[in-house]
Write an enzyme that holds these catalytic residues in place. Structure first.
Site, PDB file in Angstrom:
ATOM      1  N   ILE A 532      15.035 -22.626  33.236  1.00 40.09           N
ATOM      2  CA  ILE A 532      16.636 -23.603  33.037  1.00 40.09           C
ATOM      3  C   ILE A 532      16.087 -24.349  33.032  1.00 40.09           C
ATOM      4  O   ILE A 532      17.370 -25.609  32.640  1.00 40.09           O
ATOM      5  CB  ILE A 532      16.943 -23.693  35.095  1.00 40.09           C
ATOM      6  CG1 ILE A 532      15.807 -23.980  36.050  1.00 40.09           C
ATOM      7  CG2 ILE A 532      17.828 -22.139  35.215  1.00 40.09           C
ATOM      8  CD1 ILE A 532      16.554 -24.513  36.932  1.00 40.09           C
ATOM      9  N   GLY A 533      14.926 -24.805  32.166  1.00 39.27           N
ATOM     10  CA  GLY A 533      14.422 -26.272  31.319  1.00 39.27           C
ATOM     11  C   GLY A 533      13.700 -26.366  30.514  1.00 39.27           C
ATOM     12  O   GLY A 533      12.187 -25.337  31.487  1.00 39.27           O
ATOM     13  N   VAL A 534      13.191 -27.041  29.722  1.00 35.79           N
ATOM     14  CA  VAL A 534      11.686 -26.908  29.419  1.00 35.79           C
ATOM     15  C   VAL A 534      11.548 -28.186  28.826  1.00 35.79           C
ATOM     16  O   VAL A 534      12.597 -29.196  28.606  1.00 35.79           O
ATOM     17  CB  VAL A 534      11.782 -26.183  27.865  1.00 35.79           C
ATOM     18  CG1 VAL A 534      10.513 -26.325  27.373  1.00 35.79           C
ATOM     19  CG2 VAL A 534      12.473 -24.399  27.768  1.00 35.79           C
ATOM     20  N   GLY A 536       8.336 -31.548  27.766  1.00 33.45           N
ATOM     21  CA  GLY A 536       6.582 -31.988  27.329  1.00 33.45           C
ATOM     22  C   GLY A 536       5.930 -31.106  28.011  1.00 33.45           C
ATOM     23  O   GLY A 536       4.382 -30.845  28.006  1.00 33.45           O
ATOM     24  N   PHE A 537       6.190 -31.184  29.340  1.00 30.09           N
ATOM     25  CA  PHE A 537       5.012 -30.553  30.919  1.00 30.09           C
ATOM     26  C   PHE A 537       4.966 -29.053  31.064  1.00 30.09           C
ATOM     27  O   PHE A 537       3.990 -28.470  31.262  1.00 30.09           O
ATOM     28  CB  PHE A 537       5.558 -30.942  32.134  1.00 30.09           C
ATOM     29  CG  PHE A 537       4.910 -31.080  33.489  1.00 30.09           C
ATOM     30  CD1 PHE A 537       4.879 -29.887  33.781  1.00 30.09           C
ATOM     31  CD2 PHE A 537       3.306 -31.809  33.416  1.00 30.09           C
ATOM     32  CE1 PHE A 537       3.636 -29.717  35.090  1.00 30.09           C
ATOM     33  CE2 PHE A 537       2.803 -31.435  33.856  1.00 30.09           C
ATOM     34  CZ  PHE A 537       2.560 -30.606  35.477  1.00 30.09           C
ATOM     35  N   GLY A 538       6.094 -28.527  30.858  1.00 22.75           N
ATOM     36  CA  GLY A 538       6.096 -26.514  30.416  1.00 22.75           C
ATOM     37  C   GLY A 538       7.341 -26.173  30.883  1.00 22.75           C
ATOM     38  O   GLY A 538       8.746 -27.295  30.763  1.00 22.75           O
ATOM     39  N   LYS A 539       7.785 -25.534  31.700  1.00 25.10           N
ATOM     40  CA  LYS A 539       8.978 -25.231  31.960  1.00 25.10           C
ATOM     41  C   LYS A 539       9.189 -25.046  33.002  1.00 25.10           C
ATOM     42  O   LYS A 539       8.453 -24.877  34.236  1.00 25.10           O
ATOM     43  CB  LYS A 539       9.107 -23.475  31.717  1.00 25.10           C
ATOM     44  CG  LYS A 539       9.041 -23.489  29.800  1.00 25.10           C
ATOM     45  CD  LYS A 539       8.795 -21.748  29.782  1.00 25.10           C
ATOM     46  CE  LYS A 539       8.925 -21.544  28.058  1.00 25.10           C
ATOM     47  NZ  LYS A 539       9.003 -19.972  27.510  1.00 25.10           N
ATOM     48  N   LYS A 554       8.471 -25.609  38.864  1.00 24.99           N
ATOM     49  CA  LYS A 554       8.047 -26.342  37.819  1.00 24.99           C
ATOM     50  C   LYS A 554       6.845 -26.037  37.338  1.00 24.99           C
ATOM     51  O   LYS A 554       5.613 -26.166  37.702  1.00 24.99           O
ATOM     52  CB  LYS A 554       8.504 -27.814  37.750  1.00 24.99           C
ATOM     53  CG  LYS A 554       8.005 -29.068  36.696  1.00 24.99           C
ATOM     54  CD  LYS A 554       8.348 -29.923  36.128  1.00 24.99           C
ATOM     55  CE  LYS A 554       7.853 -30.992  37.192  1.00 24.99           C
ATOM     56  NZ  LYS A 554       8.362 -32.205  37.034  1.00 24.99           N
ATOM     57  N   ASP A 650      11.933 -45.071  35.258  1.00 26.06           N
ATOM     58  CA  ASP A 650      12.740 -44.396  33.874  1.00 26.06           C
ATOM     59  C   ASP A 650      13.809 -44.128  34.573  1.00 26.06           C
ATOM     60  O   ASP A 650      14.798 -42.818  34.822  1.00 26.06           O
ATOM     61  CB  ASP A 650      11.452 -42.558  33.605  1.00 26.06           C
ATOM     62  CG  ASP A 650      11.803 -42.656  32.189  1.00 26.06           C
ATOM     63  OD1 ASP A 650      12.038 -41.293  32.086  1.00 26.06           O
ATOM     64  OD2 ASP A 650      13.170 -43.527  31.615  1.00 26.06           O
TER      65      ASP A 650
END
Ligand SMILES: *[C@@H]1O[C@H](CO)[C@@H](O)[C@H](O)[C@H]1NC(C)=O
Ligand SMILES: *[C@@H]1O[C@H](CO)[C@@H](O)[C@H](O)[C@H]1NC(C)=O
Ligand SMILES: *[C@@H]1O[C@H](CO)[C@@H](O)[C@H](O)[C@H]1NC(C)=O
Ligand SMILES: *[C@@H]1O[C@H](CO)[C@@H](O)[C@H](O)[C@H]1NC(C)=O
Ligand SMILES: *[C@@H]1O[C@H](CO)[C@@H](O)[C@H](O)[C@H]1NC(C)=O
Ligand SMILES: *[C@@H]1O[C@H](CO)[C@@H](O)[C@H](O)[C@H]1NC(C)=O
Ligand SMILES: *[C@@H]1O[C@H](CO)[C@@H](O)[C@H](O)[C@H]1NC(C)=O
Ligand SMILES: *[C@@H]1O[C@H](CO)[C@@H](O)[C@H](O)[C@H]1NC(C)=O
Length: 854
Positions: A532-534, A536-539, A554, A650
Site C-alpha cells: 500500500i506504499g513504497v 526510501g525505507f522499503g515497502k 512496514k 516533519d
C-alpha cells in the site's frame, strides 16, 4: 620513452601512497612539502580535530604591510577556533613564499571567516589571489560568498600543477576598485598530493580531451552520494571533506540510498586507487529504487550552480556492492542534457568483481545561460535498450572541479544572493531598529550566516525553486506514503549502527514481538498485491493478524540500511507514547536481518490525499477542522505530554493519517528529536524536514524548537483551508510558497479569494477569520512570536465553536483565545491521555534523551 615515464610515475606514486597512508594516521603535521598555517597566530596550535597549525609569519616575504587581528565573536557553526579566530590582514599586495617539491601536485586550501575583527570588517574586503601565474581569486568578497552560501566560514580548495621552479608565491592583493579595501585570510594549507587526474574526454566531442597535466583545478563540489559527511580525518590520506548529496538532488525523485552489507569488502584495484576516494564513499550509494516502472519514467538528477564560461571536470565514483554480474544494472549518464556515457555497467567496468571501486571522468564546457549563471546537471537513467536485469542506476560519489581557462584564470564573480535570501535579509533589516549601522550589519550577518547544514539546505531550496518551471509529472511517484514511511522526506542519512543492540530494549515489553512467520502469513508472504506504499525505507503492506485485525506492516528494504536510525527512533518513541492522535505501533519483528514494524491500519490514508490532486470527494469544512484539531492534539501531546519535549520535525499533510472514523493521527517519527531539557533552549542539529514546511528560523540558525513544529503546522492549516500544496513550483513566483502566498493575502485582506472552492459556501466568516489568524500566528517569522501548540489547539476549538455558533460562544473564551500563551488545560487532559507513560517508561525514556549516557 612512454614506457619509461609510466614506470617512473608508478614508482613515484607507489612510494607516495605509502607515505601518505602512513603519515595520515592522525595528525597531518607540516612536513617538508606540506604546510598548515593559522594566519595571524603566534605559536603552534591544535584544532578541534587534533590537527596542528603553525604560525604564518615566517612564510611572508615582507611582513611590514600586514597586521594580525582576532575575530570579535565566534560563530557557533565554526568547526574549531583554530584557524578561524585569528586573521592576517593586508593593506597592500603581499606574498607568502613556499618552497615545494617540483615533482607533484599540491592542494592549496584557503580558510576565510568573514566576521568583525579588531579595526577591520570583512564587509570592506575585496581582493585577488594568485598562485604564481595562476589567478585563483579576483575581486573576491568572502562576506558576500559566505552570505550567499549561508555559511559562517568558507574554504576554497585548489589543486596546483607541479611547480618546476620549486617555489610557490601566493600573492594577496586588495582590490583597487574598492577604496580602502583590505585583503585577509585565516588559514592556508599547502599540501603535497599525488596526481589523481588524467586525460579526460569532452562530452559530445569524442575526439577532444582535456590535458589535465597542465591544468589547475578548483574543487566545486565533493559528495559522498547516498552517504554522510566525511571529515578530513576520515579521508583516504588527502584531507578532503565529502558532503551529503541529498541537497543537490533535483525535485522529489530521491531514489534510495543504501550501505554495503558488512560482509562485502571494498577491494581497491591498486594501492594508488585508495587515494581516489575513501572506503566510506564506496560503501554507500544512491540507486533509483525498487520499482522498474517508476525508474524508466524519471532521471535521477543532481543540479549544481556553477560559474559560467568555464570547463568542468565531473568525476563519478561507482562501486557495485549489491549485484554480482554484468548486465544487471545498466544505465545512461547525461551531463547537461547531453549523453556522456551510454550503457554504463559498473560490474563490467570492474571485471565483474563485486566491491571494486571504479570512477569515470567527464569534461564539459558550461556556457552562460544568458543571465550570467551556469548550471551543471548530472542525470542517470536506465538503459532500457540494453535490456538489463534491473532498470536501475547507481552512483557512490561525485566530484566537480573547475578547470583554469586559457589565461590561467579560475576566478569567477561573487555569487548573487537568491531572492529568498534577499528577502530574509530585508525582513531582518526592517525588524531591527535603533542600533547603529554597524550593529545592524552584524545582526544581519548573524541571522543569515548559518552552518554547513543550512548551506546545504538552502542550495537545495534554491535548486528546487529555480526549477519551478519544469514539469512535475513524475515527482511524487515513489514517495506515495500513506503510512509512516522513512526516507520519504529528507531523512537521507545512513547510519553504521547495527540497530540490533538497541532493538533489544524493545524486550522491555512496550510493544509486541511478532515472528517472521506471523508477518509472512499476514502479508501472504509479502505479496505485491498487499503493498500500500513504497518509500526510501522499503515497502508498506496491508495485512491481517490475530485472525481479523487489519494492520499496516512496514518492512525495511533488506538490501538497504537506510533509515536504521530512523527505524530505531520510531520504535523508541512510539513504543512509549500512546495517544488517540498518534499512530499506534502494535509491534515489531527483527529476524533474519529483517526490520519490520506493525501499525494500526489507517483506512482513510493521508490527509493530503483528501485535499487536492485527488479523485476522492472533498472533505467538508467541519471534517477538516476536526482533523486539524486532532492533529494539533497529537503534536501538543508530543511537545508537552511526556517528561521531555519531543519535536516532530516533519509535520506535513502526508504525515497526518486518518482512520476509518476520520480520526487524525500524527505519524512518522523517523526524524523526531527529543527537545530542550531545562538547561538548553533549543536543539542544534543538521536541518531536516520538508521544503515548504520549514521554519525559516530553523534554517537560518539551525536551532530546533517546538515552535518549528508550530510553523509547519501553520502551513498545514493553510493547506487545509486553501486546498493546495505547501510548495507548488508550477505557479508564479509569488504563489510558489503557500506560506508566503497566504501571508500576503492575509495582509491585503484577500484571504477569501484563496479559500478552497469546495468549502467556500460552507465556512462561516467568523470561523474563517479565526482560523486564518491562528494559522498566521503560527507562521510568525520568529519562534518566540508563535503560539504554543496548546494555544493553537485552543484557537482551533474556538474556531469550531464559531462555525457552529457564529454569534460567538462567549466573551471570556474570545479573550483567552486571543492570548496566545494561555492554555485551557481542561479541554484536553494530558495526564489522562498519557496514562501509559508511567515511571518505569520514563527511566528508559531518559536514556533515549541522553544516548551518550550509555
Ligand atoms: C616570486 O616572487 C619573487 C619576488 O618576490 C620573484 O623574484 C619570483 O620570481 C617569484 N616566483 C615565481 C615563481 O613567480
Ligand atoms: C571517522 O573515523 C573514526 C575512526 O575510524 C570513526 O570512529 C568515526 O565515526 C568516523 N567519522 C565519520 C563521520 O565517519
Ligand atoms: C552477505 O550476506 C548476505 C545476507 O546477509 C548474503 O545474501 C550474501 O550472499 C553474503 N555475501 C557474501 C559475499 O558473503
Ligand atoms: C536540461 O533540461 C531541462 C529540461 O529538460 C532544463 O530545464 C535544463 O535547464 C537543462 N539543463 C541545461 C544545463 O541545459
Ligand atoms: C533524462 O535526461 C535526458 C537528458 O536530458 C533526457 O533526454 C530524457 O528525456 C530524460 N528522461 C526522463 C525520463 O526524464
Ligand atoms: C560568458 O561569455 C559570454 C560571451 O563571451 C559573455 O557575454 C558573458 O557575459 C560571460 N559570462 C560570464 C558570467 O562571465
Ligand atoms: C590552464 O593553464 C595552463 C597554463 O597556463 C594552460 O596550458 C592550459 O591550457 C589551461 N587550461 C585550459 C583548459 O585552458
Ligand atoms: C566586485 O564584486 C562586487 C560584488 O559582487 C561587484 O558589485 C563589483 O561590480 C565587482 N567589481 C569588479 C571590478 O568586478
Amino acid at each position: 620513452m612512454i614506457f619509461n615515464t609510466h614506470i617512473l610515475f608508478f614508482l613515484f606514486s607507489f612510494s607516495f601512497v605509502s607515505n601518505i597512508l602512513h603519515s595520515s594516521s592522525k595528525t597531518s603535521k607540516s612536513n617538508s612539502d606540506s604546510f598548515v598555517l593559522a594566519c595571524g597566530g603566534s605559536s603552534d596550535a591544535t584544532d578541534a580535530n587534533g590537527r596542528n597549525w603553525a604560525p604564518d609569519s615566517k612564510f611572508l616575504a615582507s611582513p611590514s604591510n600586514s597586521m594580525t587581528a582576532s575575530a570579535q565573536s565566534q560563530d557557533p557553526s565554526l568547526p574549531s577556533s583554530i584557524p578561524y579566530m585569528t586573521a592576517r590582514i593586508f593593506t597592500s599586495s603581499a606574498t607568502y613564499k613556499f618552497s615545494l617539491s617540483s615533482k607533484n601536485r599540491h592542494w592549496v586550501r584557503l580558510h576565510f571567516y568573514p566576521s568583525s575583527y579588531t579595526d577591520f570588517s570583512a564587509a570592506e574586503s575585496y581582493f585577488s589571489l594568485t598562485a604564481n601565474e595562476f589567478i585563483l581569486l579576483r575581486n573576491f568578497s568572502a562576506l558576500i560568498t559566505a552570505q550567499a552560501l549561508t555559511q559562517a566560514y568558507i574554504i576554497k580548495e585548489f589543486s596546483l600543477t607541479p611547480i618546476q621552479s620549486g617555489s610557490l608565491n601566493l600573492t594577496f592583493t586588495p582590490s583597487s576598485t574598492h577604496k580602502g579595501s583590505l585583503a585577509f585570510v585565516n588559514g592556508i594549507e599547502v599540501i603535497s598530493m599525488p596526481e589523481i587526474f588524467q586525460q579526460a574526454t569532452m562530452v559530445g566531442f569524442s575526439d577532444q580531451s582535456l590535458e589535465t597535466e597542465y591544468s589547475v583545478f578548483q574543487t566545486m563540489f565533493r559528495l559522498n552520494v547516498g552517504g554522510q559527511f566525511i571529515p578530513e580525518a576520515n579521508d583516504s590520506g588527502l584531507t578532503r571533506t565529502w558532503y551529503d548529496d541529498s541537497p543537490y538532488l533535483f525535485g522529489a525523485a530521491f531514489g534510495v540510498s543504501s550501505e554495503a552489507d558488512k560482509n562485502v569488502s571494498i577491494k581497491y584495484p591498486s594501492r594508488e586507487a585508495e587515494y581516489i576516494a575513501p572506503v566510506d564513499v564506496y560503501k554507500t550509494a544512491r540507486t533509483m529504487g525498487p520499482n522498474p516502472k517508476i525508474n524508466v519514467n524519471f532521471n535521477l538528477t543532481w543540479v549544481f550552480q556553477i560559474d559560467a564560461n568555464f570547463t568542468y571536470l565531473v568525476r563519478l565514483h561507482f562501486c557495485e556492492y549489491q549485484l554480482s554480474k554484468a548486465n544487471q544494472r545498466v544505465f545512461d549518464i547525461f551531463i547537461n542534457n547531453q549523453t556522456a556515457q551510454q550503457s554504463a555497467d559498473v560490474m563490467a567496468w570492474a571485471d565483474s568483481k563485486k566491491g571494486v571501486p571504479v570512477y569515470k571522468d567527464f569534461v564539459m564546457y558550461v556556457k552562460d545561460d544568458g543571465n550570467g549563471d551556469g548550471e551543471l546537471w548530472v542525470a542517470l537513467h536506465p538503459s532500457v535498450s540494453m535490456k538489463p536485469e534491473y532498470y536501475d542506476a547507481i552512483l557512490n560519489g561525485l566530484e566537480v572541479f573547475k578547470v583554469n581557462d586559457t589565461r590561467g584564470n579560475l576566478a569567477g564573480p561573487n555569487p548573487k544572493p537568491s531572492w529568498l535570501q534577499q528577502k530574509a535579509i530585508s525582513d531582518q533589516q526592517s525588524r531591527s531598529f535603533g542600533p547603529s549601522q554597524s550593529n545592524k550589519r552584524a545582526r544581519v550577518i548573524g541571522g543569515v550566516v548559518g552552518g554547513l547544514g543550512s548551506f546545504v539546505l538552502i542550495v537545495g531550496v534554491l535548486v528546487f525553486l529555480n526549477r519551478r518551471k519544469c514539469k512535475t509529472g513524475t515527482r511524487n511517484t515513489n514517495t506515495a506514503s500513506w503510512l509512516p514511511l522513512y526516507g520519504s522526506s529528507r531523512s537521507s542519512g545512513t547510519t553504521k549502527s547495527s540497530g540490533s543492540s538497541r532493538f533489544s530494549t524493545l524486550d522491555g515489553g512496550f510493544c509486541r514481538h511478532f515472528s517472521l512467520g506471523e508477518i509472512k502469513s499476514a502479508t501472504k508472504n509479502f505479496d505485491e498485491s498487499q503493498v500500500i506504499g513504497v518509500g526510501g525505507f522499503g515497502k508498506v503492506y496491508e495485512g491481517v493478524v490475530d485472525g481479523g485485525t487489519k494492520v499496516a506492516i512496514k518492512r525495511s528494504n533488506p538490501s538497504s540500511e537506510q533509515g536504521v536510525h530512523e527505524f530505531q527512533t520510531e520504535i523508541d518513541l512510539l513504543s512509549k507514547l500512546r495517544h488517540r492522535h498518534l499512530v499506534s505501533l502494535i509491534g515489531a519483528c527483527k529476524e533474519n536481518d529483517e526490520m519490520i514494524l506493525v501499525y494500526d491500519y489507517m483506512a482513510n490514508g493521508t490527509l493530503r490525499e483528501h485535499l487536492y490532486k485527488t479523485n476522492k470527494p472533498p472533505l467538508s469544512w467541519k471534517q477538516r477542522l476536526e482533523i486539524c484539531i486532532g492533529a494539533a492534539r497529537g503534536i501538543h501531546y508530543l511537545h508537552t505530554g511526556a517528561k521531555y519535549t519531543i519535536i516532530h520535525r516533519d509535520v506535513k499533510t502526508t504525515n497526518i493519517l486518518l482512520d476509518e472514523k476520520w480520526v487524525a493521527k500524527v505519524s512518522d517519527f523517523g526524524l523526531s528529536k527529543t527537545g530542550p531539557t531545562l538547561n538548553q533552549t533549543h536543539v542544534s542539529t543538521v536541518v531536516k524536514g520538508s521544503f515548504g514546511y520549514l521554519d525559516p528560523e530553523y534554517f537560518r540558525r539551525q536551532q530546533l524548537t517546538d515552535k518549528s513544529d508550530v510553523y509547519s503546522f501553520g502551513v498545514v492549516l493553510f493547506e487545509v483551508l486553501c486546498g493546495r500544496a505547501a510548495l507548488n513550483p508550477s505557479l508564479s513566483k509569488e504563489q510558489v510558497s503557500l506560506a508566503d502566498w497566504a501571508r500576503n493575502n492575509f495582509r491585503k485582506g484577500t484571504m477569501d479569494s484563496i479559500i478552497d472552492q469546495h468549502i467556500k459556501g460552507e465556512i462561516s466568516l467568523e470561523c474563517s477569520k479565526k482560523f486564518s489568524e491562528t494559522a498566521m500566528k503560527c507562521l510568525s517569522d520568529q519562534g518566540i512570536d508563535r503560539p504554543s501548540m496548546g494555544a493553537v489547539l485552543w484557537n482551533l476549538e474556538f474556531a469550531l465553536q464559531l462555525q457552529d455558533n457564529p454569534d460567538g460562544p462567549n466573551v471570556m473564551a474570545e479573550q483567552k483565545a486571543n492570548d496566545a500563551f494561555v492554555v485551557h488545560t481542561t479541554l484536553f487532559n494530558i495526564e489522562e491521555e498519557a496514562e501509559e507513560t508511567d515511571d518505569s517508561s520514563n527511566v528508559i525514556f531518559s536514556q533515549i534523551v541522553n544516548p551518550q549516557g550509555r
